[in-house]
Enzyme design. Sequence first.
Site, PDB file in Angstrom:
ATOM      1  N   GLY A   1     -38.420  14.931 -11.561  1.00  0.00           N
ATOM      2  CA  GLY A   1     -39.073  13.627 -11.714  1.00  0.00           C
ATOM      3  C   GLY A   1     -40.366  13.586 -10.918  1.00  0.00           C
ATOM      4  O   GLY A   1     -41.432  13.215 -11.428  1.00  0.00           O
ATOM      5  N   HIS A   2     -40.290  14.012  -9.641  1.00  0.00           N
ATOM      6  CA  HIS A   2     -41.504  14.039  -8.811  1.00  0.00           C
ATOM      7  C   HIS A   2     -42.541  14.995  -9.411  1.00  0.00           C
ATOM      8  O   HIS A   2     -43.735  14.703  -9.420  1.00  0.00           O
ATOM      9  CB  HIS A   2     -41.184  14.542  -7.398  1.00  0.00           C
TER      10      HIS A   2
ATOM     11  N   ASP B   1     -37.827   3.429 -10.731  1.00  0.00           N
ATOM     12  CA  ASP B   1     -37.917   2.309  -9.784  1.00  0.00           C
ATOM     13  C   ASP B   1     -38.839   1.259 -10.406  1.00  0.00           C
ATOM     14  O   ASP B   1     -39.948   1.022  -9.922  1.00  0.00           O
ATOM     15  CB  ASP B   1     -38.472   2.804  -8.453  1.00  0.00           C
TER      16      ASP B   1
ATOM     17  N   MET C   1     -40.786  10.517  -0.870  1.00  0.00           N
ATOM     18  CA  MET C   1     -39.993  10.636   0.354  1.00  0.00           C
ATOM     19  C   MET C   1     -39.381  12.040   0.428  1.00  0.00           C
ATOM     20  O   MET C   1     -38.426  12.276   1.172  1.00  0.00           O
ATOM     21  CB  MET C   1     -38.916   9.556   0.395  1.00  0.00           C
TER      22      MET C   1
ATOM     23  N   MET D   1     -32.978  11.447 -12.885  1.00  0.00           N
ATOM     24  CA  MET D   1     -33.149  12.286 -11.688  1.00  0.00           C
ATOM     25  C   MET D   1     -33.419  11.417 -10.471  1.00  0.00           C
ATOM     26  O   MET D   1     -34.173  10.447 -10.548  1.00  0.00           O
ATOM     27  CB  MET D   1     -34.296  13.251 -11.904  1.00  0.00           C
TER      28      MET D   1
ATOM     29  N   GLN E   1     -38.131   0.714   4.792  1.00  0.00           N
ATOM     30  CA  GLN E   1     -37.604   0.269   3.499  1.00  0.00           C
ATOM     31  C   GLN E   1     -36.090   0.474   3.387  1.00  0.00           C
ATOM     32  O   GLN E   1     -35.512   0.240   2.332  1.00  0.00           O
ATOM     33  CB  GLN E   1     -38.349   0.940   2.340  1.00  0.00           C
TER      34      GLN E   1
ATOM     35  N   VAL F   1     -37.399  10.749 -15.783  1.00  0.00           N
ATOM     36  CA  VAL F   1     -36.999  12.114 -16.164  1.00  0.00           C
ATOM     37  C   VAL F   1     -35.493  12.215 -15.983  1.00  0.00           C
ATOM     38  O   VAL F   1     -34.949  11.779 -14.965  1.00  0.00           O
ATOM     39  CB  VAL F   1     -37.737  13.170 -15.303  1.00  0.00           C
TER      40      VAL F   1
ATOM     41  N   TYR G   1     -37.626  15.810  -0.805  1.00  0.00           N
ATOM     42  CA  TYR G   1     -36.465  16.320  -1.538  1.00  0.00           C
ATOM     43  C   TYR G   1     -36.774  16.255  -3.039  1.00  0.00           C
ATOM     44  O   TYR G   1     -36.083  15.599  -3.816  1.00  0.00           O
ATOM     45  CB  TYR G   1     -35.187  15.542  -1.178  1.00  0.00           C
TER      46      TYR G   1
ATOM     47  N   ARG H   1     -31.034  11.017  -4.528  1.00  0.00           N
ATOM     48  CA  ARG H   1     -29.702  10.565  -4.109  1.00  0.00           C
ATOM     49  C   ARG H   1     -28.580  11.164  -4.963  1.00  0.00           C
ATOM     50  O   ARG H   1     -27.415  11.050  -4.591  1.00  0.00           O
ATOM     51  CB  ARG H   1     -29.614   9.038  -4.129  1.00  0.00           C
TER      52      ARG H   1
HETATM   53  O1  PAF Z   1     -40.325   5.817  -4.489  1.00  0.00           O
HETATM   54  C1  PAF Z   1     -40.369   6.320  -3.350  1.00  0.00           C
HETATM   55  O2  PAF Z   1     -40.095   7.512  -3.144  1.00  0.00           O
HETATM   56  C2  PAF Z   1     -40.754   5.455  -2.161  1.00  0.00           C
HETATM   57  O3  PAF Z   1     -40.258   4.166  -2.297  1.00  0.00           O
HETATM   58  C3  PAF Z   1     -42.258   5.439  -1.873  1.00  0.00           C
HETATM   59  C4  PAF Z   1     -43.052   4.849  -3.024  1.00  0.00           C
HETATM   60  C5  PAF Z   1     -42.749   6.866  -1.616  1.00  0.00           C
HETATM   61  C6  PAF Z   1     -42.553   4.601  -0.637  1.00  0.00           C
HETATM   62  O4  PAF Z   1     -41.884   5.078   0.483  1.00  0.00           O
END
Ligand code: PAF
Length: 283
Positions: free
Chosen positions: A36-37, A150, A30, A184, A61, A176, A32, A187
């Site tokens: 971690g990403h 998550d 999503m 991380m 969501q 991470v 930002y 938010r």
């Molecule tokens: O973990 C996230 O960033 C979101 O829940 C995802 C998997 C991109 C779905 O919108």
Amino acid sequence: MEIFKRSSDMREWSDQMHRVGETISFVPTMGYLHEGHLSLIEKGKNISSSLVVSIFVNPTQFGENEDLNAYPTNIERDIELIKKKGANALFLPDKKEIYPENYQTYISLEYLPNHLCGISRPIHFRGVATIVAKLFNIVRPDAAIFGAKDFQQLQVIRQLNRDLNFGINIVGSPIVRESDGLAMSSRNAYLTSEQRQSALSLSQSLLKAKEMVESGERYANIIKSNIRNFIDSFPYTQIDYISICDPDTLNELIEIDREFLFALAVQVGKARLIDNMLIKPIS
Ligand code: PAF
């Protein structure tokens, strides 16, 4: 790096990649982006010959009183980071592209969402399952990488992948953390410096729970109430849940007799934070 805003262009690119024998890893986000990403992107690059990242703040969501409108964004910075990491394509749709007028189809799982975050966020996993299924159909990846922070989301997506026969290799990637232990999260940007100190109560709780189990405590309720008191002693914290559950079913455990998931969600100021750890009792 190619940037696609339309689903048909994204899919055409993926189909062409497959035709020439490439494999595709996919990291949905999503935006930002944080370390971690970037670790998910790195993992994806090691699994397949090409990599696709998506950025889409998925409205379905978020509950009515949640932070959809405040969710942090910085698309220019994200694009630079993704490029630098060597992604081959970025899928960057707008809301209309994903949910056009008269959109009607949603995916709900029967059991996994009835636990942990799903209790206080009743529509969250319906939105996650729907967007992830749509992204899988558009990007057609061979592997998709999701963060273990998550944990419930990861289990929901594994189930979705099995139930709907996507046949995608779903890869979980370790949490991470900042050097002081804070997991991380995009938010974390909502935290003031004082609240950030309180946010450390989450990662510290994981270590405390682990210590209790290692010193022989086997009653889930005793551990939970100890952790509850610990978190309550920090200002700005409001506990959503503290869970000791089976990692596969997410059903709560009364007595600890096997590896379990210790998971928690705590509101700290404006940030709803989550963290978790798999803990194995030493028998
Ligand atoms: O973990 C996230 O960033 C979101 O829940 C995802 C998997 C991109 C779905 O919108």
